[in-house]
Enzyme design. Structure first.
Site, PDB file in Angstrom:
ATOM      1  N   LYS A 163      48.869  41.192  25.520  1.00 45.49           N
ATOM      2  CA  LYS A 163      48.388  41.330  24.157  1.00 45.49           C
ATOM      3  C   LYS A 163      49.099  39.643  23.794  1.00 45.49           C
ATOM      4  CE  LYS A 163      46.834  45.370  22.998  1.00 45.49           C
ATOM      5  NZ  LYS A 163      45.366  45.564  22.320  1.00 45.49           N
ATOM      6  N   GLU A 213      39.862  38.649  25.522  1.00 46.72           N
ATOM      7  CA  GLU A 213      39.097  39.962  24.800  1.00 46.72           C
ATOM      8  C   GLU A 213      39.406  39.706  23.353  1.00 46.72           C
ATOM      9  OE1 GLU A 213      39.708  44.886  24.372  1.00 46.72           O
ATOM     10  OE2 GLU A 213      40.850  43.616  25.909  1.00 46.72           O
ATOM     11  N   ASP A 238      35.231  43.338  22.307  1.00 47.71           N
ATOM     12  CA  ASP A 238      35.696  44.811  22.042  1.00 47.71           C
ATOM     13  C   ASP A 238      35.257  45.253  20.605  1.00 47.71           C
ATOM     14  OD1 ASP A 238      37.007  47.299  21.929  1.00 47.71           O
ATOM     15  OD2 ASP A 238      39.131  46.107  22.258  1.00 47.71           O
ATOM     16  N   LYS A 262      34.496  51.377  24.631  1.00 48.45           N
ATOM     17  CA  LYS A 262      35.697  52.370  24.243  1.00 48.45           C
ATOM     18  C   LYS A 262      34.654  53.522  23.833  1.00 48.45           C
ATOM     19  CE  LYS A 262      39.365  49.294  23.578  1.00 48.45           C
ATOM     20  NZ  LYS A 262      40.329  48.744  22.363  1.00 48.45           N
TER      21      LYS A 262
END
Length: 362
Positions: A163, A213, A238, A262
């Protein structure tokens, strides 16, 4: 023919072993809803809502999921009889994808059990072995970050996701690459940047990243396209991807080179499979991102990752990486960088719920 006779919603809070921090929030515990769906023959299928307790990721929360299931989704499905999960009709209820996934996942589990098939085979998966990577949140100092990466690599994880946020991203990448020059590495920004950061983001090309991402806002397909044109590092979308129409837009505009699917964010397996197939047709690799899932959501996401165009390691690692005790038996384990799904019917694991708040719907 399958008909639905009873739905039990179990709600529980599961504390994470370690807080997980990204560019916008820190998660210390997960508010989880498990759906237990009974058919006319007494078979049971399980689903999971992975919505958070605060709407920082999408507009949904555990509270909204419970309300939508109780007042809209259950009344809709208890009137239906289906032969296959793709026949389930939920399209007249807009969005609320995480709530829908909690229902639809239970329907697929039930269907696979009725067919005496493991879930991954029922959805068209090609293997029961899934390569997995480790996601590492923002750490308080570089020493701790390096230790976390080293530990994940020792445990066999095949790639590392970090992250990041603008304040110290390049310094962190410089440090990580000096310690791990050949490790497959990707970064996740959770929309922490804007198109005005394009010159800054170009500097990430030097670190040989698998992808960056969601660098920009979730609804900004055009600026992601501008960014992807200017940098060598593949952009992965995403939070931008909720529907097949979003994928059409992203590919048409060349907003990215990779897409994260997801399960909960797109409304379940049926939609996820359509997105997978479209990306495969257009040679866009996909991979399965994580949502800090408990056991049911974890193994259902891993089942999704058995489809052939999931070319990159999934986020869903071992249960004990996240939880003191998971809600499935046995827990998910990682061996030599892979999770091996069982070949028993349905999700293949026994669900063992602690004492929970329950709501029985008939």
């Amino acid at each position: 023919m399958i008909s639905f006779k009873k739905l039990i919603m179990h709600r529980l809070k599961m504390p994470l072993k370690f807080p997980f921090t990204n560019s916008t929030t820190t998660v210390k515990e997960k508010d989880i809803i498990i759906t237990e769906l009974h058919d006319q023959d007494g078979l049971i299928g399980y689903g999971e809502s992975v919505a958070f307790d605060y709407p920082w990721y999408t507009e949904e929360t555990a509270d909204t999921v419970q309300l939508i299931i109780e007042h809209h989704l259950w009344p809709a499905i208890k009137k239906q009889e289906i032969n296959h999960p793709t026949e389930l009709k939920l399209h007249n209820i807009r969005r609320n994808h995480m709530a829908k996934t909690a229902i639809e996942g239970a329907v697929w589990d039930l269907y696979a059990k009725r067919c005496q098939q493991p879930l991954y085979q029922a959805i068209g998966g090609v293997t029961n072995q899934i390569s997995v990577g480790a996601a590492i949140g923002l750490q308080s100092n570089e020493k701790l970050l390096i230790e976390q990466i080293a530990k994940a690599l020792e445990q066999g994880y095949q790639r590392i996701k970090l992250k990041i946020k603008p304040e110290n991203d390049l310094a962190i990448l410089e440090k990580v690459r000096s310690h791990f020059p050949a490790t497959p590495l990707m970064v996740d920004a959770n929309s922490a940047y804007t198109i005005n950061d394009i010159e800054h983001l170009k500097k990430m090309d030097r670190y040989n990243l698998m992808m960056i991402e969601q660098p920009l806002a979730s609804d900004d397909f055009t600026n992601h396209a501008k960014l992807q044109h200017e940098i060598n590092t593949p952009v992965c979308l995403d939070e931008s991807i909720h529907t097949l129409a979003d994928v059409h837009t992203a590919i048409a505009l060349q907003s990215c080179k990779i897409i994260s699917i997801k399960l909960a964010k797109v409304g379940g397996f049926t939609n996820a499979i359509k997105i997978h197939d479209y990306c495969q047709k257009h040679n866009i690799p996909v991979w399965c991102g994580g949502m800090l899932e408990a056991g049911v959501g974890r193994v259902q996401s891993l089942a999704l990752a058995t489809l052939p165009n999931f070319r990159l390691p999934a986020d869903q690692g071992a249960s004990n990486r996240y939880w003191h005790q998971d809600i499935i038996t046995p827990e998910v384990e990682v061996n030599n960088g892979y999770v091996t799904l069982p070949k028993q019917p349905g999700i293949g694991y026994q669900v063992k719920l602690p004492s929970t708040d329950q709501k029985v719907l008939t």
